[in-house]
Design a protein around this motif. Structure first.
Motif, PDB file in Angstrom:
ATOM      1  N   ASP A 141       5.251  -6.539  -8.284  1.00  0.00           N
ATOM      2  CA  ASP A 141       6.461  -6.603  -9.109  1.00  0.00           C
ATOM      3  C   ASP A 141       6.749  -8.003  -9.671  1.00  0.00           C
ATOM      4  N   ASN A 161      -0.340   3.107   0.766  1.00  0.00           N
ATOM      5  CA  ASN A 161       0.161   3.367  -0.588  1.00  0.00           C
ATOM      6  C   ASN A 161      -0.936   3.102  -1.613  1.00  0.00           C
ATOM      7  N   ALA A 173       5.941   1.409  -4.590  1.00  0.00           N
ATOM      8  CA  ALA A 173       5.012   1.593  -3.477  1.00  0.00           C
ATOM      9  C   ALA A 173       5.481   2.848  -2.735  1.00  0.00           C
ATOM     10  N   LEU A 179      -2.632   5.723  -4.247  1.00  0.00           N
ATOM     11  CA  LEU A 179      -2.646   5.489  -5.698  1.00  0.00           C
ATOM     12  C   LEU A 179      -4.072   5.556  -6.247  1.00  0.00           C
ATOM     13  N   ASN A 226       0.725  -3.007  -9.520  1.00  0.00           N
ATOM     14  CA  ASN A 226       1.569  -2.506  -8.438  1.00  0.00           C
ATOM     15  C   ASN A 226       2.173  -3.710  -7.712  1.00  0.00           C
ATOM     16  N   PRO A 242      -2.581  -5.190  -6.782  1.00  0.00           N
ATOM     17  CA  PRO A 242      -1.581  -4.909  -5.745  1.00  0.00           C
ATOM     18  C   PRO A 242      -0.712  -6.112  -5.402  1.00  0.00           C
ATOM     19  N   PHE A 291       7.546  -0.733 -10.074  1.00  0.00           N
ATOM     20  CA  PHE A 291       6.244  -0.967  -9.431  1.00  0.00           C
ATOM     21  C   PHE A 291       6.279  -0.269  -8.075  1.00  0.00           C
ATOM     22  N   LEU A 323      -6.443  -1.930 -10.582  1.00  0.00           N
ATOM     23  CA  LEU A 323      -5.136  -1.884  -9.933  1.00  0.00           C
ATOM     24  C   LEU A 323      -4.884  -3.237  -9.280  1.00  0.00           C
TER      25      LEU A 323
END
Lengths: 431, 431
Positions: free
Chosen positions: B177, B112, B65, B116, B175, B100, B63, B98
């Protein structure tokens, strides 16, 4: 670097640029869906012309040379695209056989070959050159200006396979456009991947087929964006039997040129364009910037000047012109250091990997630039994907402009894939 | 820029660099064959350590960053790789959701995310952010240092699908973990692509599984190149039940550390390496550079200092450490401006898209650099594919060195794909 455009920053092209940027996700998705149904050519280069009021592809090359004109910054993109292409075709491949043009006296062409070999080597293949020149009987090194050399080897044909001595390739990549016809050594290669397919060569291919397919693609794309397809589509007509040495077929040319000029005039009126329309007459098959004529008045075609005759009557490898395409002339209003320029976009598989401006100080805005005196200025495509931000004034940002060129070039690539499907002699096998 | 390596230019790493360059086509083919059998993680970053006598991955992040630390020159590569990834997963996709991390107060992490979003937008997707933070009840803009902003939105769960208000994605990209476990809102998302899969999160993942898979990969690769796998493989051991607050499991740690140090010593002797061996002790699951200890003498483990206890006992999101990996310490002998440095390589799908040096002036060559004081220097990966020429002296060429780093990082990525297959809770479905 954005080359200077003569037109103001408010023309239709800037509206188009704006619309293309705003529609980026929809456009990329549209391409993805096209590539689900159709196979992109292995590699493609497209000459694009930006008239300020119109932006269109004028030539689509399925055996592109000139890879050495791309900047080295673009190499990683080319390598990554080549990896993707190889992976789909022949992932177990160790070896790639590259079959070049016969112009081994042309230093620039040799540099193109060297660059192509580098790209496919980096992508993970042993690359060697097999020449169609039958006078080459043993491996022959040819020197390049930088002191390095590349080696041409004679082809070795067995019953089912084509290769070199101690070199059995999975894929054979043609960088020879087969203007002179398909050599026997390439016939019936069924056990290996021969790419592009033989019918992509000029022995079979016709520009009118390509631009008919492009018209279809341009219409679909214009519908997606809600715009007039003419803004990206060059109109064309065809004459099937023309002989420039005895002026046969002149009537067909005249009638078609007249009709085409009238159609262009109507479009110019619709958009308030004050340019003088012109038509480009060129061989329906063939390449290399030979046999291309600019026609502003159909009367010019009535009596060919000796110069026009000698210019038109023979193209590359001595082919007689008999089929002719008449194409709407798209003036190029781009300038690099005051010289007329047109962008050329390079693709491997479905990906734009780079491009350059073809610049020719000795030529006019309504003439073919692929002629003696041409030079090349790399496009900053490496940044193309980086910046497309709606905030930037249309026409003022190189990345935004080049993204648009890449879209138009990919439309021509989609058209090439339609064209190759329609002309595939083995198509019935798959149906 | 090639960072200064303390070791001479004749060490085993330079031999390895030479061998890797010479074997480039074989190596790329090897990767192609691996990807025919295994699916690469969606995206991966790998911390690599170059000791001069040995080069090895020490951490593989599924994942990643830090995408904002890549140079903008690398963006086109990332976009092209993202296009390839999307095309395989969900070519009809319009939308990407996405999800985060929760650290929205961390400016670097926000940068980051912005990067992305840019990459996947350019690849042709509408990208929006859905947060796991349940206190976010409506779309909330978060400002970035450059004045721009990104918008976090609350997740919207229906029976079968996960999305946002008026936003139904085909693919959901994590993104985050999942160090804190799998939130219920992510359970049973079967109609959409949820990537990376939940079992790639730290709630399930174990470093020892990864490095066991990596050992297998390293052996296969070392066989291909005819070399000792130790040169690219960090040895490791595992203790299943350790509690640093009450010193439970100390015996297991001591025994394993002793054995590992002895094995390293033997290898150092074999190669004539005069360094002092060390072992890295860290949580078997988890990330963020917390809970990492350098051990040179097993006795250090007998009685934990209060500092070591407080350092080890809690990792990200307050997880108690209970499973521990002991890993062969690989010193990093690379320096950027005199500060200790280690390369971090970024991949999307199977492609290396960039990287940087993590630099930490306040840390030693045998310490974790992912800690306060770290800064980032982009790697010139954009040139990585351009130059690998056998003629260049090993260790003297940035592209050659970075190509080697990219190879090692990709080996770790192959290991991650083995690991995810082996730990897939739904694996029986496919068998």
């Amino acid at each position: 670097m954005v080359p200077h455009l003569i037109t103001a920053l408010t023309g239709p092209i800037n509206e188009l640029e704006q619309r293309i940027l705003e529609s980026l996700p929809a456009i990329e998705r549209w391409f993805r869906l096209e590539w689900m149904e159709h196979t992109p050519p292995f590699y493609t280069s497209v000459d694009v012309r930006n008239a300020g009021f119109k932006l269109a592809p004028v030539d689509t090359n399925l055996f592109p040379a000139g890879f050495h004109n791309l900047t080295v910054e673009m190499l990683p993109l080319a390598v990554q695209a080549a990896m993707a292409a190889i992976e789909k075709i022949c992932p177990e491949a160790k070896n790639l056989l590259l079959i070049p043009e016969l112009q081994t006296g042309n230093t620039f062409y040799l540099m193109n070959l060297q660059r192509l070999m580098q790209i496919f080597h980096q992508a993970g293949l042993n690359v060697r050159l097999g020449t169609l020149d039958e006078s080459v009987k043993a491996a022959t090194a040819v020197e390049l200006p930088d002191g390095s050399s590349i080696t041409l080897e004679p082809l070795l044909r067995t019953r089912g396979r084509l290769g070199l001595k101690h070199f059995d390739p999975c894929t054979i990549l043609l960088n020879n456009d087969l203007s002179g016809g398909v050599p026997r050594v390439l016939d019936n290669v069924h056990e290996q991947y021969l790419l592009p397919p033989l019918h992509a060569g000029w022995a079979t291919r016709r520009k009118t087929n390509h631009f008919a397919a492009y018209e279809e693609v341009a219409k679909k794309f214009a519908k997606l964006l809600g715009m007039d397809p003419w803004l990206i589509n060059p109109m064309f007509a065809r004459c099937g039997e023309v002989n420039f040495s005895d002026a046969r077929g002149t009537e067909c040319l005249q009638t078609n040129a007249e009709a085409l000029l009238a159609k262009i005039k109507r479009k110019y009126k619709e958009y308030g364009i004050s340019e003088k329309p012109f038509v480009i007459v060129k061989a329906d098959s063939g390449t290399y910037g030979m046999g291309i004529m600019t026609v502003r008045d159909p009367k010019d075609l009535a009596e060919f000047s000796p110069k026009a005759r000698s210019c038109m009557s023979v193209t590359k490898d001595g082919q007689q012109v008999s089929e002719v395409i008449l194409q709407e002339g798209v003036p190029t209003f781009e300038r690099v250091n005051d010289a007329v320029a047109e962008p050329v976009v390079y693709m491997i598989d479905r990906y734009v990997v780079g491009g350059f401006y073809r610049v020719n100080a000795g030529r006019g805005i309504d003439e073919n630039l692929n002629a003696p005196g041409a030079s090349f200025v790399p496009l900053a495509f490496a940044e193309a994907h980086q910046l497309p931000k709606p905030g930037v004034k249309p026409g003022a940002s190189a990345p935004n402009r080049f993204y648009m060129y890449g879209v138009i070039a990919r439309l021509a690539m989609v058209a090439a894939s339609y064209e190759l499907e329609a002309t595939d002699p083995n198509a019935e096998v798959y149906e």
